[in-house]
Motif scaffolding. Structure first.
Motif, PDB file in Angstrom:
ATOM      1  N   PHE A   1      26.959  13.449  61.657  1.00 36.66           N
ATOM      2  CA  PHE A   1      27.678  14.701  61.946  1.00 36.66           C
ATOM      3  C   PHE A   1      26.968  15.539  63.014  1.00 36.66           C
ATOM      4  CE2 PHE A   1      28.253  13.481  57.456  1.00 36.66           C
ATOM      5  CZ  PHE A   1      29.613  13.212  57.481  1.00 36.66           C
TER       6      PHE A   1
ATOM      7  N   SER B   1      29.135  18.232  64.901  1.00 38.48           N
ATOM      8  CA  SER B   1      29.582  19.370  64.097  1.00 38.48           C
ATOM      9  C   SER B   1      28.428  20.256  63.645  1.00 38.48           C
ATOM     10  CB  SER B   1      30.351  18.874  62.863  1.00 38.48           C
ATOM     11  OG  SER B   1      29.519  18.110  62.020  1.00 38.48           O
TER      12      SER B   1
ATOM     13  N   LYS C   1      27.551  20.806  55.090  1.00 38.45           N
ATOM     14  CA  LYS C   1      28.019  19.436  55.318  1.00 38.45           C
ATOM     15  C   LYS C   1      27.434  18.483  54.271  1.00 38.45           C
ATOM     16  CE  LYS C   1      30.259  18.132  58.088  1.00 38.45           C
ATOM     17  NZ  LYS C   1      31.724  17.884  58.066  1.00 38.45           N
TER      18      LYS C   1
ATOM     19  N   TYR D   1      29.726  16.335  51.603  1.00 37.08           N
ATOM     20  CA  TYR D   1      29.580  14.885  51.704  1.00 37.08           C
ATOM     21  C   TYR D   1      29.174  14.306  50.349  1.00 37.08           C
ATOM     22  CZ  TYR D   1      28.214  10.507  54.121  1.00 37.08           C
ATOM     23  OH  TYR D   1      28.112   9.211  54.566  1.00 37.08           O
TER      24      TYR D   1
END
Length: 320
Positions: A153, A156, A301, A305
Protein backbone atom coordinates in the motif's frame (compact mmCIF):
# COMPACT_ATOMS: atom_id res chain seq x y z
CA UNK A 1 24.85 -75.72 49.71
CA UNK A 2 21.52 -74.85 51.26
CA UNK A 3 22.23 -71.11 51.68
CA UNK A 4 23.50 -70.97 48.11
CA UNK A 5 20.41 -72.67 46.75
CA UNK A 6 18.25 -70.27 48.71
CA UNK A 7 19.98 -67.30 47.07
CA UNK A 8 19.67 -68.91 43.68
CA UNK A 9 15.97 -69.54 44.16
CA UNK A 10 15.09 -66.01 45.31
CA UNK A 11 17.26 -64.01 42.90
CA UNK A 12 14.71 -63.99 40.04
CA UNK A 13 11.95 -62.99 42.43
CA UNK A 14 14.09 -60.17 43.84
CA UNK A 15 14.97 -59.02 40.35
CA UNK A 16 11.32 -58.88 39.35
CA UNK A 17 10.42 -57.06 42.55
CA UNK A 18 13.16 -54.44 42.06
CA UNK A 19 12.18 -54.01 38.42
CA UNK A 20 8.56 -53.37 39.38
CA UNK A 21 9.59 -50.77 41.94
CA UNK A 22 11.85 -49.10 39.36
CA UNK A 23 9.09 -49.06 36.76
CA UNK A 24 6.59 -47.67 39.24
CA UNK A 25 9.02 -44.98 40.31
CA UNK A 26 9.83 -44.14 36.70
CA UNK A 27 6.12 -43.90 35.88
CA UNK A 28 5.64 -41.55 38.80
CA UNK A 29 8.51 -39.32 37.61
CA UNK A 30 7.16 -39.30 34.05
CA UNK A 31 3.69 -38.34 35.22
CA UNK A 32 5.06 -35.65 37.51
CA UNK A 33 7.14 -34.15 34.74
CA UNK A 34 4.94 -34.63 31.72
CA UNK A 35 1.46 -34.12 33.11
CA UNK A 36 1.82 -30.32 33.57
CA UNK A 37 3.61 -30.13 30.22
CA UNK A 38 0.80 -31.93 28.41
CA UNK A 39 -1.73 -29.70 30.10
CA UNK A 40 0.36 -26.64 29.27
CA UNK A 41 0.50 -27.72 25.64
CA UNK A 42 -3.27 -28.23 25.31
CA UNK A 43 -4.50 -26.76 22.02
CA UNK A 44 -6.84 -23.82 22.49
CA UNK A 45 -7.28 -22.58 18.92
CA UNK A 46 -6.40 -23.73 15.41
CA UNK A 47 -5.64 -20.83 13.05
CA UNK A 48 -5.61 -21.97 9.44
CA UNK A 49 -4.36 -25.34 10.66
CA UNK A 50 -1.76 -23.94 13.06
CA UNK A 51 -2.21 -24.58 16.79
CA UNK A 52 -2.12 -22.08 19.63
CA UNK A 53 -1.63 -23.77 22.99
CA UNK A 54 -2.23 -22.75 26.56
CA UNK A 55 1.55 -22.50 26.90
CA UNK A 56 1.68 -20.02 24.00
CA UNK A 57 -0.96 -17.89 25.73
CA UNK A 58 0.90 -18.08 29.03
CA UNK A 59 4.13 -16.98 27.36
CA UNK A 60 2.51 -14.13 25.42
CA UNK A 61 0.80 -12.92 28.61
CA UNK A 62 4.16 -12.71 30.37
CA UNK A 63 5.71 -10.92 27.38
CA UNK A 64 2.94 -8.31 27.19
CA UNK A 65 3.15 -7.75 30.94
CA UNK A 66 6.92 -7.30 30.70
CA UNK A 67 6.84 -4.86 27.75
CA UNK A 68 3.78 -2.81 28.74
CA UNK A 69 3.92 -3.09 32.53
CA UNK A 70 0.25 -4.04 32.38
CA UNK A 71 -1.17 -7.54 32.60
CA UNK A 72 -3.46 -8.37 29.64
CA UNK A 73 -6.56 -10.51 29.79
CA UNK A 74 -6.29 -14.05 28.46
CA UNK A 75 -8.40 -13.04 25.45
CA UNK A 76 -6.09 -10.12 24.63
CA UNK A 77 -3.04 -12.39 24.67
CA UNK A 78 -4.86 -14.98 22.55
CA UNK A 79 -5.97 -12.36 20.03
CA UNK A 80 -2.38 -11.16 19.60
CA UNK A 81 -1.26 -14.72 18.91
CA UNK A 82 -4.03 -15.23 16.36
CA UNK A 83 -3.14 -11.95 14.65
CA UNK A 84 0.56 -12.84 14.54
CA UNK A 85 -0.12 -16.14 12.80
CA UNK A 86 -2.34 -14.39 10.26
CA UNK A 87 0.33 -11.73 9.67
CA UNK A 88 3.12 -14.24 9.09
CA UNK A 89 1.05 -16.39 6.73
CA UNK A 90 -0.18 -13.39 4.70
CA UNK A 91 3.32 -11.93 4.44
CA UNK A 92 4.69 -15.28 3.28
CA UNK A 93 1.96 -15.43 0.65
CA UNK A 94 3.40 -12.24 -0.90
CA UNK A 95 7.03 -13.36 -0.62
CA UNK A 96 7.91 -11.72 2.69
CA UNK A 97 9.34 -14.69 4.57
CA UNK A 98 11.87 -13.91 7.28
CA UNK A 99 14.59 -16.48 7.86
CA UNK A 100 15.91 -17.47 11.29
CA UNK A 101 18.95 -15.23 10.73
CA UNK A 102 16.66 -12.30 9.84
CA UNK A 103 14.78 -12.77 13.09
CA UNK A 104 18.03 -13.10 15.05
CA UNK A 105 19.19 -9.82 13.49
CA UNK A 106 15.96 -8.11 14.57
CA UNK A 107 16.46 -9.52 18.06
CA UNK A 108 20.05 -8.24 18.10
CA UNK A 109 18.83 -4.83 16.90
CA UNK A 110 16.38 -4.66 19.78
CA UNK A 111 19.17 -5.52 22.22
CA UNK A 112 21.44 -2.88 20.68
CA UNK A 113 18.78 -0.19 21.13
CA UNK A 114 18.65 -1.22 24.79
CA UNK A 115 22.47 -0.96 24.90
CA UNK A 116 22.89 -4.62 25.80
CA UNK A 117 23.94 -7.78 23.93
CA UNK A 118 21.62 -10.41 22.50
CA UNK A 119 22.66 -12.83 25.24
CA UNK A 120 21.90 -10.24 27.91
CA UNK A 121 18.47 -9.59 26.41
CA UNK A 122 17.79 -13.33 26.42
CA UNK A 123 18.78 -13.44 30.10
CA UNK A 124 16.47 -10.52 30.92
CA UNK A 125 13.57 -12.33 29.26
CA UNK A 126 14.31 -15.67 30.89
CA UNK A 127 14.52 -14.03 34.31
CA UNK A 128 10.89 -12.98 33.79
CA UNK A 129 9.83 -16.43 32.63
CA UNK A 130 9.74 -15.49 28.94
CA UNK A 131 11.53 -17.67 26.39
CA UNK A 132 13.59 -15.68 23.84
CA UNK A 133 11.73 -17.53 21.06
CA UNK A 134 8.49 -15.96 22.34
CA UNK A 135 9.91 -12.49 21.69
CA UNK A 136 11.42 -13.60 18.38
CA UNK A 137 8.07 -14.87 17.14
CA UNK A 138 6.46 -11.52 17.82
CA UNK A 139 9.37 -9.72 16.16
CA UNK A 140 8.98 -11.95 13.10
CA UNK A 141 5.26 -11.15 12.85
CA UNK A 142 5.70 -7.40 13.34
CA UNK A 143 8.66 -7.11 10.94
CA UNK A 144 7.07 -9.17 8.18
CA UNK A 145 3.73 -7.41 8.55
CA UNK A 146 5.31 -3.96 8.46
CA UNK A 147 7.19 -4.79 5.27
CA UNK A 148 4.04 -6.25 3.69
CA UNK A 149 1.76 -3.29 4.49
CA UNK A 150 4.33 -0.69 3.42
CA UNK A 151 5.06 -2.60 0.24
CA UNK A 152 1.50 -3.39 -0.85
CA UNK A 153 0.00 0.00 0.00
CA UNK A 154 2.94 2.28 -0.67
CA UNK A 155 1.01 4.82 -2.74
CA UNK A 156 -1.93 5.12 -0.36
CA UNK A 157 0.45 5.65 2.56
CA UNK A 158 2.17 8.64 0.99
CA UNK A 159 1.75 11.87 2.95
CA UNK A 160 1.05 14.97 0.83
CA UNK A 161 2.94 18.23 1.31
CA UNK A 162 -0.26 20.17 1.89
CA UNK A 163 -1.23 17.81 4.70
CA UNK A 164 2.17 18.29 6.32
CA UNK A 165 2.01 22.06 6.00
CA UNK A 166 -1.49 22.11 7.45
CA UNK A 167 -0.34 19.95 10.34
CA UNK A 168 2.44 22.38 11.30
CA UNK A 169 0.25 25.43 10.70
CA UNK A 170 2.14 26.73 7.69
CA UNK A 171 0.72 28.63 4.75
CA UNK A 172 1.25 26.45 1.63
CA UNK A 173 2.30 29.46 -0.46
CA UNK A 174 3.93 31.49 2.30
CA UNK A 175 7.06 31.52 4.38
CA UNK A 176 8.56 28.33 5.79
CA UNK A 177 11.04 27.70 8.55
CA UNK A 178 14.53 27.10 7.17
CA UNK A 179 16.11 23.67 7.27
CA UNK A 180 19.86 23.20 6.95
CA UNK A 181 22.10 20.54 5.49
CA UNK A 182 25.24 19.96 7.53
CA UNK A 183 28.48 18.46 6.18
CA UNK A 184 30.49 17.15 9.13
CA UNK A 185 33.64 15.16 9.85
CA UNK A 186 33.77 13.44 13.27
CA UNK A 187 37.14 13.57 15.03
CA UNK A 188 38.45 11.38 17.86
CA UNK A 189 41.57 11.73 19.99
CA UNK A 190 41.95 8.28 21.56
CA UNK A 191 42.70 7.98 25.28
CA UNK A 192 44.01 4.87 27.08
CA UNK A 193 41.40 3.48 29.45
CA UNK A 194 41.80 4.05 33.17
CA UNK A 195 44.02 7.12 32.80
CA UNK A 196 42.28 10.26 34.10
CA UNK A 197 45.46 12.31 33.67
CA UNK A 198 45.67 11.34 30.01
CA UNK A 199 42.04 12.44 29.49
CA UNK A 200 42.77 15.95 30.74
CA UNK A 201 45.96 16.15 28.71
CA UNK A 202 44.20 15.08 25.51
CA UNK A 203 41.35 17.48 26.18
CA UNK A 204 43.80 20.40 26.43
CA UNK A 205 45.41 19.22 23.21
CA UNK A 206 41.99 19.15 21.53
CA UNK A 207 41.19 22.68 22.75
CA UNK A 208 44.48 23.99 21.34
CA UNK A 209 43.85 22.34 17.97
CA UNK A 210 40.31 23.68 17.93
CA UNK A 211 41.57 27.25 18.35
CA UNK A 212 44.18 26.84 15.64
CA UNK A 213 42.36 24.98 12.86
CA UNK A 214 40.28 27.18 10.51
CA UNK A 215 39.05 24.75 7.80
CA UNK A 216 38.12 21.14 7.19
CA UNK A 217 41.06 20.78 4.82
CA UNK A 218 43.44 21.82 7.60
CA UNK A 219 41.63 19.54 10.08
CA UNK A 220 42.04 16.60 7.68
CA UNK A 221 45.75 17.25 7.26
CA UNK A 222 46.44 17.72 10.97
CA UNK A 223 44.44 14.81 12.36
CA UNK A 224 45.66 12.34 9.74
CA UNK A 225 49.22 13.07 10.84
CA UNK A 226 48.52 12.80 14.59
CA UNK A 227 49.16 9.59 16.49
CA UNK A 228 46.21 8.07 18.35
CA UNK A 229 43.76 10.27 16.42
CA UNK A 230 41.20 9.76 13.68
CA UNK A 231 39.17 12.00 11.37
CA UNK A 232 36.31 10.18 9.69
CA UNK A 233 34.67 10.58 6.30
CA UNK A 234 32.17 13.37 5.72
CA UNK A 235 28.67 12.79 7.04
CA UNK A 236 25.73 14.73 5.58
CA UNK A 237 22.67 15.32 7.77
CA UNK A 238 19.71 17.67 7.62
CA UNK A 239 18.14 19.58 10.51
CA UNK A 240 15.44 16.94 10.83
CA UNK A 241 18.03 14.16 11.15
CA UNK A 242 19.73 15.61 14.22
CA UNK A 243 18.70 15.81 17.86
CA UNK A 244 17.92 19.37 19.04
CA UNK A 245 21.05 19.73 21.20
CA UNK A 246 23.43 18.79 18.37
CA UNK A 247 21.50 20.91 15.86
CA UNK A 248 21.77 23.94 18.14
CA UNK A 249 25.48 23.29 18.65
CA UNK A 250 26.17 23.11 14.91
CA UNK A 251 24.16 26.27 14.24
CA UNK A 252 26.46 28.13 16.62
CA UNK A 253 29.67 26.68 15.13
CA UNK A 254 31.27 28.69 12.29
CA UNK A 255 31.87 26.75 9.06
CA UNK A 256 35.40 25.35 9.02
CA UNK A 257 35.66 25.21 12.80
CA UNK A 258 35.14 22.42 15.32
CA UNK A 259 32.70 21.89 18.13
CA UNK A 260 33.92 21.88 21.75
CA UNK A 261 35.75 18.71 22.87
CA UNK A 262 33.59 16.12 24.59
CA UNK A 263 34.78 13.17 26.68
CA UNK A 264 33.27 9.87 25.46
CA UNK A 265 34.05 6.17 25.80
CA UNK A 266 36.41 6.36 22.82
CA UNK A 267 38.28 9.39 24.03
CA UNK A 268 37.93 13.08 23.16
CA UNK A 269 35.48 13.72 20.35
CA UNK A 270 34.75 16.79 18.23
CA UNK A 271 32.96 17.53 14.98
CA UNK A 272 34.46 19.62 12.20
CA UNK A 273 31.71 21.55 10.39
CA UNK A 274 32.71 21.63 6.73
CA UNK A 275 29.55 23.22 5.31
CA UNK A 276 26.10 24.38 6.35
CA UNK A 277 23.55 25.35 3.72
CA UNK A 278 19.82 25.94 3.46
CA UNK A 279 17.92 22.96 2.04
CA UNK A 280 14.38 22.22 0.95
CA UNK A 281 14.37 19.10 3.11
CA UNK A 282 11.90 18.85 5.96
CA UNK A 283 12.40 20.94 9.04
CA UNK A 284 12.28 19.03 12.34
CA UNK A 285 8.65 20.13 12.85
CA UNK A 286 7.66 18.99 9.37
CA UNK A 287 9.50 15.68 9.75
CA UNK A 288 7.65 15.03 13.01
CA UNK A 289 4.32 15.95 11.38
CA UNK A 290 5.04 13.77 8.34
CA UNK A 291 5.99 10.81 10.53
CA UNK A 292 2.85 11.23 12.63
CA UNK A 293 0.58 11.41 9.58
CA UNK A 294 2.26 8.36 8.04
CA UNK A 295 1.82 6.43 11.29
CA UNK A 296 -1.88 7.29 11.34
CA UNK A 297 -2.33 6.10 7.75
CA UNK A 298 -0.32 2.96 8.42
CA UNK A 299 -2.31 2.06 11.54
CA UNK A 300 -5.63 2.55 9.73
CA UNK A 301 -4.55 0.42 6.75
CA UNK A 302 -3.02 -2.24 8.99
CA UNK A 303 -6.18 -2.48 11.09
CA UNK A 304 -8.55 -2.81 8.13
CA UNK A 305 -6.26 -5.33 6.40
CA UNK A 306 -6.05 -7.46 9.53
CA UNK A 307 -9.81 -7.35 10.08
CA UNK A 308 -10.29 -8.65 6.55
CA UNK A 309 -7.82 -11.48 7.18
CA UNK A 310 -9.70 -12.48 10.34
CA UNK A 311 -12.97 -12.71 8.41
CA UNK A 312 -11.42 -15.01 5.81
CA UNK A 313 -9.37 -17.13 8.24
CA UNK A 314 -10.28 -20.59 9.50
CA UNK A 315 -10.24 -20.08 13.26
CA UNK A 316 -11.42 -23.09 15.26
CA UNK A 317 -11.67 -22.90 19.06
CA UNK A 318 -10.89 -26.20 20.80
CA UNK A 319 -11.30 -25.02 24.39
CA UNK A 320 -12.09 -21.82 26.28
Amino acid sequence: MKPDSKVTMNAPLLSVFVSRIALAFAAFIILAVTAPSVQAQGIVVMVNGEPITTYDIEQRTKLITLTTRKAPTRQQALQELIDDRLKIKEAKKFGVDLSASDVDSAFAGMAQRMRISSDQLAQVLQAQGVRPDTMKFRLKADTAWGALVRGRFKQSLLVGERDVQAAVGENPSGERTESYEYHMRPIVLFVPRGSSGAVEQRKKEAEALRERIQSCEEATRVFKSLRQASIRDTIVKTSADLPPNLRELLDKTPVGRMTAPEVTRQGIEMVALCNRQVTTADTPAKRAARDKLFAQKYEAKSKSYLEDLRKRAMIEYKQK
